[in-house]
Motif scaffolding. Sequence first.
Motif, PDB file in Angstrom:
ATOM      1  N   LEU A   1       8.849   4.725  -2.559  1.00  0.00           N
ATOM      2  CA  LEU A   1       9.218   3.436  -2.002  1.00  0.00           C
ATOM      3  C   LEU A   1       9.132   2.389  -3.103  1.00  0.00           C
ATOM      4  N   LYS A   2      10.181   1.592  -3.210  1.00  0.00           N
ATOM      5  CA  LYS A   2      10.168   0.479  -4.157  1.00  0.00           C
ATOM      6  C   LYS A   2      10.518  -0.791  -3.399  1.00  0.00           C
ATOM      7  N   ILE A   3       9.701  -1.812  -3.613  1.00  0.00           N
ATOM      8  CA  ILE A   3       9.926  -3.101  -2.963  1.00  0.00           C
ATOM      9  C   ILE A   3      10.701  -3.982  -3.921  1.00  0.00           C
ATOM     10  N   GLY A   4      11.817  -4.506  -3.454  1.00  0.00           N
ATOM     11  CA  GLY A   4      12.592  -5.469  -4.227  1.00  0.00           C
ATOM     12  C   GLY A   4      12.146  -6.866  -3.859  1.00  0.00           C
ATOM     13  N   ARG A   5      13.084  -7.729  -3.664  1.00  0.00           N
ATOM     14  CA  ARG A   5      12.727  -9.115  -3.337  1.00  0.00           C
ATOM     15  C   ARG A   5      12.350  -9.240  -1.861  1.00  0.00           C
ATOM     16  N   THR A   6      11.523 -10.214  -1.592  1.00  0.00           N
ATOM     17  CA  THR A   6      11.183 -10.564  -0.216  1.00  0.00           C
ATOM     18  C   THR A   6      11.452 -12.054  -0.045  1.00  0.00           C
ATOM     19  N   GLU A   7      11.840 -12.417   1.169  1.00  0.00           N
ATOM     20  CA  GLU A   7      12.085 -13.834   1.440  1.00  0.00           C
ATOM     21  C   GLU A   7      11.832 -14.128   2.906  1.00  0.00           C
ATOM     22  N   GLU A   8      11.569 -15.388   3.182  1.00  0.00           N
ATOM     23  CA  GLU A   8      11.420 -15.855   4.558  1.00  0.00           C
ATOM     24  C   GLU A   8      12.718 -16.537   4.960  1.00  0.00           C
ATOM     25  N   LEU A   9      13.180 -16.219   6.175  1.00  0.00           N
ATOM     26  CA  LEU A   9      14.418 -16.806   6.660  1.00  0.00           C
ATOM     27  C   LEU A   9      14.329 -16.954   8.172  1.00  0.00           C
ATOM     28  N   ASN A  10      14.349 -18.176   8.648  1.00  0.00           N
ATOM     29  CA  ASN A  10      14.316 -18.463  10.089  1.00  0.00           C
ATOM     30  C   ASN A  10      13.163 -17.771  10.808  1.00  0.00           C
TER      31      ASN A  10
ATOM     32  N   GLN B   1       0.831  -1.213   0.000  1.00  0.00           N
ATOM     33  CA  GLN B   1       0.000   0.000   0.000  1.00  0.00           C
ATOM     34  C   GLN B   1       0.858   1.254   0.000  1.00  0.00           C
ATOM     35  N   LEU B   2       1.946   1.240   0.762  1.00  0.00           N
ATOM     36  CA  LEU B   2       2.854   2.385   0.792  1.00  0.00           C
ATOM     37  C   LEU B   2       3.506   2.609  -0.566  1.00  0.00           C
ATOM     38  N   GLU B   3       3.859   1.518  -1.232  1.00  0.00           N
ATOM     39  CA  GLU B   3       4.473   1.630  -2.556  1.00  0.00           C
ATOM     40  C   GLU B   3       3.483   2.227  -3.559  1.00  0.00           C
ATOM     41  N   ILE B   4       2.240   1.812  -3.491  1.00  0.00           N
ATOM     42  CA  ILE B   4       1.211   2.309  -4.408  1.00  0.00           C
ATOM     43  C   ILE B   4       0.850   3.757  -4.104  1.00  0.00           C
ATOM     44  N   ALA B   5       0.742   4.089  -2.828  1.00  0.00           N
ATOM     45  CA  ALA B   5       0.317   5.436  -2.423  1.00  0.00           C
ATOM     46  C   ALA B   5       1.365   6.500  -2.723  1.00  0.00           C
TER      47      ALA B   5
END
Length: 163
Positions: A23-32, A14-18
Amino acid sequence: MTGGQQRALRELAQLEIANPGWLKIGRTEELNGLVLALITVRIGPIQTIPDGLKLREREEFVLIISKDFPFVYPGLKVTHNRFAGFPHVVWSNTICLYQSIIEWNPSDGLFGFFDRLVLWLGRAAINDMDPVEGPLEPPHHITNFSERPFVIRCNAPVAAGES
């Protein structure tokens, strides 16, 4: 991924769209059990002074979202060491935005977190990290990187052979 982490990713989107381009979102990942999101923030025109933190037009961060979000505020790291030694930057890459957990308002979520980041960046650019009304974060940054870190023991000293 927990419901709180899913909420954080929705708020981030929502922040990226607004704010297109901010703000630009790159990759996201789950870790531990954590969700890590590589993001960039456009700094844009900002007041600076020679002793202030040198910011680029776009700064890259890693947003660290715990499984207990929004009850635990996210962590924030930079992907470089240009901020090393600056107040409220711990271990050369971790940004401290809050003095304590009591300053975090879970209902504000990432919207409040990014408000705090904008405040931090603005004050860092003019080297106003310890304003009259109180510091943004207790001073605990490391400025001498040649020394080894140490751990304080609550029962020190002890006799030889005791632990």
